[in-house]
Design an enzyme around this catalytic site. Structure first.
Site, PDB file in Angstrom:
ATOM      1  N   ASP A 328       0.864  -1.013  -0.075  1.00  0.00           N
ATOM      2  CA  ASP A 328       0.000   0.003   0.017  1.00  0.00           C
ATOM      3  C   ASP A 328       0.646   1.256   0.086  1.00  0.00           C
ATOM      4  OD1 ASP A 328      -2.405  -1.367   0.302  1.00  0.00           O
ATOM      5  OD2 ASP A 328      -2.274  -1.279   2.493  1.00  0.00           O
TER       6      ASP A 328
HETATM    7  P1  ATP Z   1      -3.391   2.919   0.059  1.00  0.00           P
HETATM    8  O1  ATP Z   1      -4.159   2.104  -0.459  1.00  0.00           O
HETATM    9  O2  ATP Z   1      -2.167   3.307  -0.787  1.00  0.00           O
HETATM   10  O3  ATP Z   1      -3.440   3.268   1.489  1.00  0.00           O
HETATM   11  P2  ATP Z   1      -5.269   5.443  -0.071  1.00  0.00           P
HETATM   12  O4  ATP Z   1      -5.222   5.387   1.611  1.00  0.00           O
HETATM   13  O5  ATP Z   1      -5.221   6.509  -0.564  1.00  0.00           O
HETATM   14  O6  ATP Z   1      -4.345   4.254  -0.479  1.00  0.00           O
HETATM   15  P3  ATP Z   1      -8.005   4.817   0.173  1.00  0.00           P
HETATM   16  O7  ATP Z   1      -8.004   5.036   1.759  1.00  0.00           O
HETATM   17  O8  ATP Z   1      -8.798   3.821  -0.423  1.00  0.00           O
HETATM   18  O9  ATP Z   1      -6.769   4.568  -0.312  1.00  0.00           O
HETATM   19  O10 ATP Z   1      -8.474   6.234  -0.655  1.00  0.00           O
HETATM   20  C1  ATP Z   1      -8.828   6.577  -1.691  1.00  0.00           C
HETATM   21  C2  ATP Z   1      -9.307   7.750  -1.969  1.00  0.00           C
HETATM   22  O11 ATP Z   1     -10.411   8.116  -1.061  1.00  0.00           O
HETATM   23  C3  ATP Z   1      -8.359   8.857  -1.665  1.00  0.00           C
HETATM   24  O12 ATP Z   1      -7.227   9.286  -2.740  1.00  0.00           O
HETATM   25  C4  ATP Z   1      -9.193   9.983  -1.337  1.00  0.00           C
HETATM   26  O13 ATP Z   1      -9.654  10.783  -2.529  1.00  0.00           O
HETATM   27  C5  ATP Z   1     -10.371   9.373  -0.801  1.00  0.00           C
HETATM   28  N1  ATP Z   1     -10.500   9.451   0.706  1.00  0.00           N
HETATM   29  C6  ATP Z   1      -9.641   8.937   1.610  1.00  0.00           C
HETATM   30  N2  ATP Z   1      -9.908   9.161   2.894  1.00  0.00           N
HETATM   31  C7  ATP Z   1     -11.215   9.687   2.826  1.00  0.00           C
HETATM   32  C8  ATP Z   1     -12.092  10.156   3.839  1.00  0.00           C
HETATM   33  N3  ATP Z   1     -11.795   9.883   4.975  1.00  0.00           N
HETATM   34  N4  ATP Z   1     -13.201  10.475   3.292  1.00  0.00           N
HETATM   35  C9  ATP Z   1     -13.248  11.028   2.364  1.00  0.00           C
HETATM   36  N5  ATP Z   1     -12.591  10.762   0.993  1.00  0.00           N
HETATM   37  C10 ATP Z   1     -11.479   9.786   1.616  1.00  0.00           C
END
Ligand code: ATP
Length: 898
Positions: A328
């Site tokens: 990740d």
């Molecule tokens: P990784 O898989 O590397 O941990 P990540 O943490 O960016 O990646 P997700 O947590 O699935 O992956 O987030 C994907 C997308 O969702 C982010 O790029 C952001 O735009 C959105 N996002 C993340 N956290 C939130 C939140 N708390 N509320 C709303 N949208 C969010």
């Protein structure tokens, strides 16, 4: 308390009976109850009775052979020998027992490192605390990915689904509600209850704890927890099978030898009996299984000290052959400390200054500070950021500490930088309902009412998701049509700088509205703007990615983030530099075999969700890779289970992902994976080194006896003397190899081929070569002294001591597979080696000079001349082994013994 008590009662009745409320218990109440009910943990299963464990040490073919030999020896009237055999058998069993106990304790201690946390409400404040401290009456908040910490009666339920298979065997998750059910409902039908040990796969709920510890459903069915981890790995199982086959072969050879000696050579029955027993005792590596166990346990402990907690032992071995790591991004490769850096609105873009979670910063336009309070767009997005947000940042002991999700923490700080008081704002616009963030839908939405009759929905999430749900955008002069091309350009500029993007939108709704679902945020929102936040890469991750590359391991980044952000961060860290990245939707377009090709060509996968992770693992495995995969969410569990080494995050990972994983990173850090792989390779090396050390000993002893018989000589070492040598060298010399640190080149080698047999051609050759050298030394000196007219006893004492001393020299050589031993590191790199040699020499001196040992083992005192000769033999052996290493290095260009 009666178990049918709670699920048939209304929530109010349950609260009344437990003297609690939706605000939870007070700290003092909880403390009193903790004293009354005890900690919320299951009484550990009774360990096996120590006597049984001791007796189990005798369940070994060698021991049967020895005991039979002891019996016959006694019948022949050789009482001393019989007693020595029995004594050695007992001591061996005792050593095995102690070592196994130690190994088990070490592993138990590691399991304790994984004690789960629960989110509870005490005195109307949310606190995260060890699940062990929960008491009946506590209010607990369950979220997707949690392991239910105690039996609970649910009262506020939002789309909650729980996997109860551990209790009911039902593999599909059960939907939960807060309504009471019939008093006689079976466990599987108690839909208003959540049971300890089950896993929340979706949604959110609050519940009040009704039972803890052994009183929970799972506590009653204690047999379900009978899955005690065995101290075994595939390699050990294979070795044990090998040892068993070897034992049978050896015993058969001994019997044949006995017949041959008596019938063809005319040896006496007693002599041949001794020889046959000698061969069996000599050739069977009795110390090996115990050494393997302890090496593994020491390796696992060393890993835990370096923050990788092994949940399933076979992972230690698999780690050594990992060829691809899928990681990740957020928190593992990056620091997960988010700070909003830029804001894009329909008419302008602003930069935001400040660092970390410190709420001091200004807003800049073209590098010039602006009066943000007068800019409507900034104030609107800042307010939305505070309200559509579950995190908070507090000033505590001179620093700003975040509680909650870092992405939301950054938005909270943005709100403060804009000048809002978060608490006042949240009081003015209380939250009435919400759709929580899930990585599948990538947004979060909240419904708020103010106190003047307004209602509003706020939404924030991945820009493409939010934009798809917006019809208009906020402009200075009022709302206007969405200009998609403009926003895409703005997003690209921000993402190329490695910024993580979040769009924020809102919608005015009917003040009567008190609940919301997906249909309320489906197309008519107003886009307020896009925030861009940075999350700096971890410096140590950059170094670790490099180390992995030189170790022949490919690192792939699989992230939910935007493709340009992912690429930019990848380039900073050294993953997929400059090459194309793939997105989740591109993955979806490919069939299995196309994906197998694509996965080898790409290193960065963006906007991908957990199902994509699973497909990627399968594709890599189909191409023969051994895959380590990280994950933290509940939906990552299938990919973690499928991966050869599933790695969960200790800090931000859900309990569900930890359950599915083989290994847990205590610090969520990519660098820890690299160090675990180094450790895994080292443990495997050390297992191999102990085999390389122990087997030639047996080989040399067996060959010496075979030769003596073939040439018609008396035995150069007796059975009891061999028992002595094997016992003392196993517990001293061989054991010290378990503490061997990593070889310098351990991360420069290619990953081990998982299917390669442990006894590779090189290893078999080395075993044979050293066996012959040991035989020549031992039998040669025995013959020399015999010929010079010394007594059998004296010559044998020389032979035994030669064997022991040759092994001491061979031990130093065994520390490195092919690297030369002539360095200072070889002498000082592993103190355990020096201690073990010291202890061994003391024991051997006892063996030679102590009168009672002389009587037991028929030994005689040696003089300085003998010692000089024996030590010279040791030096010669060392030179010969080093010569062989030199040849392997020069002609085969080998760096290990694969
Ligand atoms: P990784 O898989 O590397 O941990 P990540 O943490 O960016 O990646 P997700 O947590 O699935 O992956 O987030 C994907 C997308 O969702 C982010 O790029 C952001 O735009 C959105 N996002 C993340 N956290 C939130 C939140 N708390 N509320 C709303 N949208 C969010």
């Amino acid at each position: 308390m009666n178990e049918t008590f709670y699920h048939g009662e209304t929530v109010d009745t349950v609260f009344r009976k437990l003297s609690s409320s939706a605000n939870g218990l007070s700290g003092q109440q909880a403390e009193e109850r903790l004293k009354q009910y005890g900690p919320n943990r299951l009484t550990p299963q009774k360990k096996q009775n120590p006597l049984v464990m001791f007796l189990l040490q005798f369940r070994n073919i060698l021991i049967y052979v020895l005991l039979a030999a002891g019996l016959v020896t006694a019948l022949l009237g050789h009482w001393i020998d019989a007693w020595v055999i029995v004594g050695v058998v007992l001591i061996n069993a005792l050593i095995g027992y102690v070592q196994e106990g130690k190994a088990e304790k070490a592993l138990d201690a590691i399991k304790d490192l994984l004690s789960p946390q629960a989110l509870a409400r005490r005195g109307n404040k949310q606190v995260s605390m060890p699940s062990e401290e929960l008491v009946p009456g506590d209010v607990v908040i369950l979220q997707s990915g949690d392991k239910v910490p105690a039996d609970m009666r649910l009262f506020s339920v939002r789309d909650l689904k729980i996997d109860e298979s551990i209790l009911t065997g039902e593999s599909l998750p059960t939907e939960k509600k807060s309504d009471a059910v019939a008093a006689d409902a079976s466990v599987g039908d108690r839909s208003c209850m959540a049971f300890s040990g089950t896993l929340v796969t979706y949604g959110r709920a609050e519940g009040v704890v009704v039972e803890t510890g052994d009183n929970t459903q799972i506590g009653r069915i204690s047999t379900m927890l009978g899955t005690v981890e065995t101290l075994e790995t595939p390699l050990m199982r294979r070795l044990e099978e090998l040892a068993r086959t070897l034992s049978i072969v050896i015993v058969s050879v001994s019997v044949l030898l006995f017949l041959f000696g008596v019938l063809a050579r005319g040896y006496s029955l007693t002599d041949m009996f001794n020889a046959a027993v000698g061969i069996a005792v000599a050739a069977i590596p009795e110390g090996l299984p115990a050494i393997m166990t302890i090496t593994l346990a020491i390796g696992v402990q060393a890993m835990a000290r370096r923050k990788s907690i092994i949940r399933k032992l076979p992972a230690v071995e698999t780690l050594g052959s990992v060829s691809v790591i899928c990681s990740d991004k957020t928190g593992t490769l990056t620091r997960n400390e988010m700070t909003v850096r830029s804001l894009a609105f329909s008419e302008a873009i602003y930069d935001v200054t400040g660092s970390g979670y410190i709420p001091n910063g200004t807003f800049l336009s073209d590098d010039r500070q602006v009066d943000h309070q007068s800019i409507e767009a900034i104030m609107a997005i800042a307010r939305a950021s505070l309200l559509c947000n579950d995190a908070s940042v507090r000033h505590h002991e001179n620093q700003w500490v975040l509680s909650g999700d870092p992405t939301e923490g950054a938005l909270y700080v943005l709100g403060m930088k804009a000048g809002y008081d978060p608490e006042a704002e949240r009081d003015e616009w209380p939250r009435i309902d919400m759709i929580p963030f899930e990585s599948e839908h990538r947004f979060m939405a909240t419904l708020h009412h103010d106190h003047r009759g307004h209602a509003r929905i706020y939404m924030k999430g991945a820009p493409e998701v939010v934009l798809a749900r917006c019809a208009t955008q906020r402009n200075a002069e009022g709302d206007g049509n969405l200009d998609l091309a403009y926003w895409e350009e703005a997003m690209r500029t921000m993402a190329l700088q490695g910024q993580r993007l979040l769009a924020v939108a809102c919608k005015e709704v009917d003040p009567e509205k008190t609940g919301m679902d997906f249909s309320d945020v489906d197309g008519d929102l107003v886009l307020l703007g896009i925030t861009g936040m940075i999350d700096p890469p971890r410096q140590e991750a950059i170094a670790a990615v490099k180390a992995c590359k030189s170790a022949g391991i490919r690192v792939k980044m699989i992230t939910g983030d935007h493709i340009d952000t992912a690429k930019a961060i990848g380039t900073m860290i050294g993953i997929g530099e400059g090459r194309h990245a793939m997105t989740g939707s591109q993955i979806e377009e490919l069939d299995e075999s196309e994906l197998e090709d694509a996965v080898l060509r790409h290193d960065v996968f963006a906007r991908s969700s957990p199902e994509h992770k699973l497909r990627l693992v399968k594709a890599l495995q189909a191409r023969g890779h051994v895959v380590a995969m990280t994950g933290d969410g509940v939906n990552d569990a299938p990919a973690l289970k499928r991966a050869d080494v599933g790695i969960a995050m200790g800090l931000k990972g859900t309990e569900v992902s930890k359950e599915a994983a083989e290994m847990v990173l205590a610090d969520d850090n990519f660098a820890t994976i690299a160090s675990a792989i180094e450790q895994g390779r080292t443990v495997y090396d050390n297992l191999k080194k102990s085999i390389l050390f122990i087997l030639p000993t047996n080989g040399g002893e067996a060959l010496s006896i075979l030769f003596a018989i073939a040439l018609g000589y008396t035995l150069p070492v007796t059975a009891v003397q061999i028992l002595w040598v094997n016992m003392v060298t196993a517990v001293t010399l061989a054991l010290s190899l378990a503490f061997e640190p990593a070889e310098a080149n351990v991360m420069q080698r290619k990953p081990r081929n998982g299917d390669a047999p442990i006894l590779s051609r090189f290893i078999l050759w080395r075993i044979l070569y050293v066996s012959i050298l040991l035989m020549i030394g031992t039998f040669g000196l025995f013959l020399w002294y015999e010929r010079a007219g010394y007594s059998h006893e004296f010559s044998r004492t020389v032979a035994v001591t030669t064997l022991v001393i040759l092994e001491v020299f061979y031990l130093f050589s065994s520390r490195f597979f092919v690297t030369s031993v002539f360095s200072r590191k070889a002498l000082t790199g592993n103190p355990a080696v020096l201690y073990s040699v010291g202890i061994l020499l003391a024991l051997q001196a006892l063996f030679i000079y102590a009168p009672f040992m002389q009587k037991l083992f028929a030994t005689q005192p040696l003089g300085p001349g003998e010692w000089a000769i024996i030590i010279s033999a040791g030096i010669i052996l060392l030179l010969f082994v080093e010569l062989e290493k030199f040849m392997i290095r020069t002609f085969f260009k080998k760096t290990d013994m694969q």
